[in-house]
Design an enzyme around this catalytic site. Structure first.
Site, short mmCIF file in Angstrom:
data_model
loop_
_atom_site.label_atom_id
_atom_site.label_comp_id
_atom_site.label_asym_id
_atom_site.label_seq_id
_atom_site.Cartn_x
_atom_site.Cartn_y
_atom_site.Cartn_z
N LYS A 66 30.08 36.97 47.64
CA LYS A 66 30.03 37.51 49.01
C LYS A 66 28.69 38.22 49.30
CE LYS A 66 35.06 37.81 49.17
NZ LYS A 66 36.27 38.62 48.97
N TYR A 190 34.71 28.59 51.76
CA TYR A 190 34.90 29.90 51.12
C TYR A 190 35.42 29.75 49.68
CZ TYR A 190 37.18 34.36 50.07
OH TYR A 190 37.60 35.52 49.44
N TYR A 238 36.55 47.10 47.12
CA TYR A 238 37.82 47.18 47.87
C TYR A 238 38.32 48.63 47.91
CZ TYR A 238 37.25 42.31 46.62
OH TYR A 238 36.73 41.07 46.43
N VAL A 256 37.22 38.89 41.21
CA VAL A 256 38.43 38.83 40.39
C VAL A 256 38.27 37.98 39.13
CG1 VAL A 256 40.10 39.38 42.21
CG2 VAL A 256 39.48 36.99 41.77
N1 GLU Z 1 38.56 33.89 45.80
C1 GLU Z 1 39.19 35.19 45.70
C2 GLU Z 1 40.13 35.36 46.87
O1 GLU Z 1 39.75 35.08 47.95
C3 GLU Z 1 38.15 36.25 45.69
C4 GLU Z 1 38.72 37.64 45.52
C5 GLU Z 1 37.87 38.51 44.65
O2 GLU Z 1 37.10 38.05 43.83
O3 GLU Z 1 38.02 39.74 44.76
O4 GLU Z 1 41.25 35.78 46.71
#
Ligand code: GLU
Length: 303
Positions: A66, A190, A238, A256
């Site tokens: 991101k 995405y 987050y 994640v």
């Molecule tokens: N591809 C994961 C999702 O959209 C990314 C989330 C993450 O890495 O925090 O759930």
């Protein structure tokens, strides 16, 4: 400062930890990753690179992507991007849908899933997903100075099949008029963006453009570098962003897959990988490792 000695010390310390966190299992392809992996890599302002552990093993960068997508979006759209996404921490889980209704389809920030989906949609615009992904990979490869960076198709497919929350977010955004492409087109891009694989060595080098140090790749203006770092500090973890800022004191973005890219402005770009996550979906030992490194090295944006 003996960075190699600090890295060895960090590795020994996390190696003693009994609780490594839990590997993400909502993306089936990620559930099988060995939680025993650990890697850390640091690029210093003099250009030297220092690594420990499995720093040559590729992992799924997931939401660390991101940061690169945002850099691309700011280059493409400039400040117009902020009409569609905010700059406030959400205080909620990465995939939460709660705020979207209250805030009429404008996601809080570009690093929660809803915001990142809008960013991808904005860069995608009228292009084909293949073009967007080519551009994103080109950006990441240039940043890392390494062409051997690819998308793991199995991970992308796995998330496409199970990404119901992200489909819900995308449809919700579309209902508010904040998604210009069909949800499956934007989400296809995405999910593939999240499925980029990199090693810790590559990720640390890809973070050099955010260091603002002489001799580092200049991919976006210094003004934008500061803004991306500000968002990483306030929103990069987050609902664990405040805790990361408190403990580490540096901008960081987690994924994640268990990776975290952290920037010590003017001093270092740091990548860490440990697949086990804490309750907020951020690498447990990765966070502890960057906290220890930052403290030992005396790095903090707060002086
Ligand atoms: N591809 C994961 C999702 O959209 C990314 C989330 C993450 O890495 O925090 O759930």
């Amino acid at each position: 400062m003996d960075i190699a000695a600090i890295l060895r010390e960090v590795r020994e310390s996390v190696g003693r930890s009994a609780d490594r966190g839990a590997v993400a299992n909502y993306i089936p392809e990620l559930a099988g990753v060995d939680p025993g992996h650990f890697a850390m890599s640091v690029v210093l302002a003099d250009g030297s690179q220092h690594s420990v552990g499995d720093a040559g093993v590729p992992f799924s960068i997931q939401s660390v992507s991101k940061v690169f997508a945002l850099a691309l979006a700011l280059g493409r759209l400039g400040d117009r991007l902020w009409d569609r996404v905010g700059r406030e921490p959400s205080g909620l889980a990465f995939n939460s849908i709660l705020q979207l209704e209250h805030e009429k389809g404008i996601p809080r920030n570009p690093f929660i899933n809803a915001g990142a989906i809008v960013v991808t949609d904005a860069v995608l615009a009228t292009h084909a997903p293949r073009e967007y992904l080519g551009e994103l990979l080109g950006f990441i490869r240039t940043a890392a100075g390494d062409d051997d960076i690819h998308i793991n198709q199995a991970v992308a497919r796995s998330e496409t099949e199970t990404g119901h929350r992200n489909f819900a977010l995308a449809h919700y955004l579309r209902a508010f008029g904040n998604l210009t492409n069909p949800p499956e087109l934007t989400l296809g891009s995405y999910f593939h963006q999240c499925a980029v694989e990199m090693t810790c060595d590559q990720l640390a080098r890809a973070g050099r453009f955010l260091m603002e140090a002489p001799g580092m790749p200049r991919l976006v203006s210094p003004d934008r570098v500061r803004r991306i770092n500000a968002l990483m500090l306030t929103c990069g973890h987050y609902d664990g962003s405040g805790e990361f800022a408190f403990r580490v004191g540096l901008p960081g973005k987690s994924g994640v897959g268990g990776g975290i890219l952290t920037i010590a402005p003017g001093r270092a770009a740091i990548a860490v990988w440990s697949p086990g996550l804490n309750a907020q979906g951020n690498s447990k030992l990765g966070t502890e490792a960057v906290e220890m490194l930052a403290r030992r090295a005396g790095w903090s944006v707060f002086g």
